[in-house]
Design a protein around this motif. Structure first.
Motif, PDB file in Angstrom:
ATOM      1  N   SER A   3       0.831  -1.211   0.000  1.00 23.97           N
ATOM      2  CA  SER A   3       0.000   0.000   0.000  1.00 23.97           C
ATOM      3  C   SER A   3       0.861   1.254   0.000  1.00 23.97           C
ATOM      4  O   SER A   3       0.636   2.182  -0.788  1.00 23.97           O
ATOM      5  CB  SER A   3      -0.911   0.028   1.231  1.00 23.97           C
ATOM      6  OG  SER A   3      -1.800  -1.048   1.186  1.00 23.97           O
ATOM      7  N   ASN A   4       1.862   1.269   0.875  1.00 21.80           N
ATOM      8  CA  ASN A   4       2.713   2.457   0.953  1.00 21.80           C
ATOM      9  C   ASN A   4       3.511   2.673  -0.320  1.00 21.80           C
ATOM     10  O   ASN A   4       3.709   3.794  -0.764  1.00 21.80           O
ATOM     11  CB  ASN A   4       3.646   2.362   2.162  1.00 21.80           C
ATOM     12  CG  ASN A   4       2.896   2.615   3.447  1.00 21.80           C
ATOM     13  OD1 ASN A   4       2.012   3.455   3.500  1.00 21.80           O
ATOM     14  ND2 ASN A   4       3.211   1.862   4.483  1.00 21.80           N
ATOM     15  N   VAL A  56       2.589   1.706  -3.324  1.00 21.34           N
ATOM     16  CA  VAL A  56       1.634   2.198  -4.325  1.00 21.34           C
ATOM     17  C   VAL A  56       1.421   3.695  -4.154  1.00 21.34           C
ATOM     18  O   VAL A  56       1.486   4.475  -5.114  1.00 21.34           O
ATOM     19  CB  VAL A  56       0.288   1.450  -4.190  1.00 21.34           C
ATOM     20  CG1 VAL A  56      -0.834   2.214  -4.886  1.00 21.34           C
ATOM     21  CG2 VAL A  56       0.398   0.049  -4.777  1.00 21.34           C
ATOM     22  N   LEU A  57       1.212   4.108  -2.913  1.00 18.40           N
ATOM     23  CA  LEU A  57       0.972   5.531  -2.646  1.00 18.40           C
ATOM     24  C   LEU A  57       2.162   6.379  -3.053  1.00 18.40           C
ATOM     25  O   LEU A  57       2.014   7.459  -3.627  1.00 18.40           O
ATOM     26  CB  LEU A  57       0.656   5.745  -1.164  1.00 18.40           C
ATOM     27  CG  LEU A  57      -0.686   5.212  -0.684  1.00 18.40           C
ATOM     28  CD1 LEU A  57      -0.815   5.358   0.823  1.00 18.40           C
ATOM     29  CD2 LEU A  57      -1.836   5.913  -1.382  1.00 18.40           C
TER      30      LEU A  57
END
Lengths: 287, 309
Positions: free
Chosen positions: A28-29, A31-32
């Motif tokens: 997730s991180n 991707v962000l």
């Protein structure tokens, strides 16, 4: 939620969980970070080039100067920004005032074929503006209306269908008790709208107003076609001229784009604030 | 209490014949007209009639200049015949489909969904940063978006640096990719906002229940999140396709439809024919095709959204 439960209960059955959760977090991180960068890069150029003495289209660390902003706010450029203000204000008034009145009627009155009419209005808001431009150009040409004010009025009408929908949804949520109380005091319809409904439905009306303004401010095609006079042209058309010019000056172009974009960003922040507070009706009615 | 009162009330109503205006049926209030008139008048004159007029103009020989700029005639299917055999128009249809479905529907929706999901799990600071940047990209006026993407796509620009080849001239070597990326870049924010709101509305206890049943993240996503997001995904796709279809400004400023006709999507082609080649009627006809295109897209999604419920 997931991580606290797994941390509190280190039991053998869920032991695989923490690792999987951190894996998800890592992805997730990542991707962000990656998408954040991808979205940031074009904007970074705008900021760097606007204060760069020798700005080009390339993304490079600036040699600081404010000269670009001086050029961007001089003469014709400033005039074009002012034209943008005129156009957007006219368009916003033209779209919002009739939209509030119509939205109130649609919300409260009995209108024959209300459903189909509302559906038609919704469909209009989905019609691409590009197709309206030829017939409206032809109409305006024949009537000698290829000027700033008629173009601004047309611009306002194009955002009206959507505004009617937003405002109607907000008025629907206003309890009728308030109006009935006002009617008992013999308030006229316009008084009811101005004094009772409008203040309570204000977040919706404000949202529609801001929205109409932003759309008018950002529109390029309508002034490009409907305003032939260069002194009446707004900022987007002026920017197009700067971009397409033979001696393109990247620094002033970036500075001007930035100045032109700031009002919209500010208005969106205002919009976000309006909605963060929620739709506060609770104070209006007791019990 | 009410049950005992009801028969009495019913009896009295039945006994006395109703007099005066019927109260059970709403009456049209004459005060409604002044309220509707400004909106209806403006919408009729500057919106509905132009749409109808546009359909008519498409079947005439109206030009921007010259003898038929004033005295134009109905020419039947002449423009349609030209359209059917117009190679640029055929190409334009394909490019528009790629632009709308490729950049609008697929890339924008996927990136927005991935971002919305990642924001739920990512570090708070990073989520706020990414969210703000992506939203800012949506908020910027179309002309600014076109300018920053023009700068990003030329040699030495941001995108050529990102792909690791500073010499790349994306507007000439991959123009369709450049304008599609700009379009997706500008629309992801609104889609992400809609997905984010929908994800927050998914009740936590459903996810917890699934976790208790040992459902892995992928199963949870496929069996719970995705079905619950379905209506939002449909609405988002419809909105994003209509916005992409109406996107004239970004493409026109970045490439003008070129090089050659390589990015000549329908709105740009309609504008070019009407106002650059002075062929108002042909431009109007291309515009009409766009309306049909928009209607078809809308109909498909309304259909898809309905059948499974």
């Amino acid at each position: 939620m997931t991580d606290t439960t797994t941390e509190l209960r280190p039991d053998p059955a869920t032991e695989v969980h923490p690792r999987r959760v951190t894996g998800g977090k890592l992805v997730s991180n990542l991707v962000l970070l990656v998408f954040g960068l991808f979205f940031l890069v074009p904007m970074l150029w705008l900021i760097f080039a606007s204060v760069d003495e020798n700005a080009t289209g390339a993304l490079a660390w600036p040699t600081f100067t404010l000269d670009n902003f001086v050029v961007a706010t001089s003469g014709d450029n400033l005039n074009a920004l002012l034209n943008s203000v005129y156009i957007s204000v006219i368009a916003t008034v033209i779209s919002t005032v009739p939209a509030v009145m119509a939205a109130y009627a649609f919300s409260r009155h009995h209108i024959p074929w209300k459903g189909p009419l509302l559906l038609l209005i919704l469909m209009l808001s989905g019609v691409p503006i590009t197709i309206l431009i030829v017939p409206v150009y032809e109409q305006f040409l024949n009537l000698g209306l290829l000027q700033l004010v008629p173009a601004a009025i047309f611009l306002g009408v194009t955002s009206m269908p959507f505004e009617i929908w937003i405002i109607k949804n907000f008025i629907d949520a206003v309890p009728t008790d308030l109006e009935e109380a006002a009617r008992l005091e013999r308030a006229k319809t316009h008084q009811v709208i101005l004094r009772v409904v409008a203040p309570v439905a204000m977040p919706g009306i404000a949202a529609a107003t801001i929205f109409g303004f932003i759309l008018a401010w950002g529109n390029f095609l309508i002034p490009l076609v409907l305003i032939p006079s260069t002194v009446e042209q707004p900022a987007p058309v002026a920017l197009y001229g700067l971009l397409g010019g033979v001696f393109r000056q990247w620094g002033p172009l970036a500075a001007y784009s930035l100045l032109y974009s700031i009002p919209v960003v500010v208005l969106y922040l205002l919009l976000a604030r309006l909605f963060r507070g929620g739709f506060a009706l609770s104070g209006a009615i007791r019990g | 209490m009410t049950t005992t009162a009801e028969p009495v009330g019913a009896a009295t109503v039945g006994a006395t014949p109703p007099t005066g205006p019927r109260l059970d049926r709403k009456k049209f209030n004459w005060g409604t007209w002044p309220l509707l008139l400004p909106a209806f008048g403006l919408l009729l004159v500057l919106f509905l009639l132009p749409v109808i007029y546009s359909f008519y103009i498409g079947f005439t020989n109206l030009k921007l200049v010259g003898p038929t700029s004033i005295n134009f005639d109905f020419t039947g299917l002449e423009n349609v015949q030209r359209l059917v055999s117009d190679a640029v128009f055929h190409k334009s249809i394909v490019l528009t489909a790629i632009f709308v479905f490729g950049s609008g529907v697929i890339v924008t929706t996927l990136v927005a969904l991935v971002l919305a999901l990642a924001m739920q799990k990512g570090l708070a600071g990073l989520s706020t940063f990414a969210g703000a940047i992506v939203l800012a990209a949506f908020v910027l006026p179309p002309v600014t978006i076109a300018i920053v993407w023009y700068a990003a796509s030329i040699p030495g620009g941001g995108m050529s640096l990102l792909i690791g080849n500073p010499e790349a001239d994306l507007l000439n070597s991959a123009p369709m990719l450049a304008v599609s990326a700009a379009n997706a870049w500008s629309l992801t924010g609104i889609a992400m906002l809609m997905f984010g709101a929908a994800l927050r509305n998914i009740p936590g206890d459903i996810i917890e229940a699934a976790q208790l049943e040992n459902a892995g993240p992928w199963t949870r996503f496929r069996r719970i999140t995705l079905p619950l997001l379905r209506p939002t995904i449909m609405t988002t796709i419809l909105l994003v396709s209509l916005l992409s279809l109406a996107n004239f400004t970004i493409v026109y400023l970045m490439t003008g439809g070129g090089p050659g006709t390589d990015t000549m999507i329908l709105p740009v082609y309609a504008y070019q024919q009407a106002f650059r080649f002075n062929d108002l009627s042909y431009g109007a006809l291309i515009g009409n095709v766009m309306v049909v295109f928009a209607a078809v897209v809308a109909a498909i999604f309304v259909r898809l959204g309905r059948t499974d419920d």
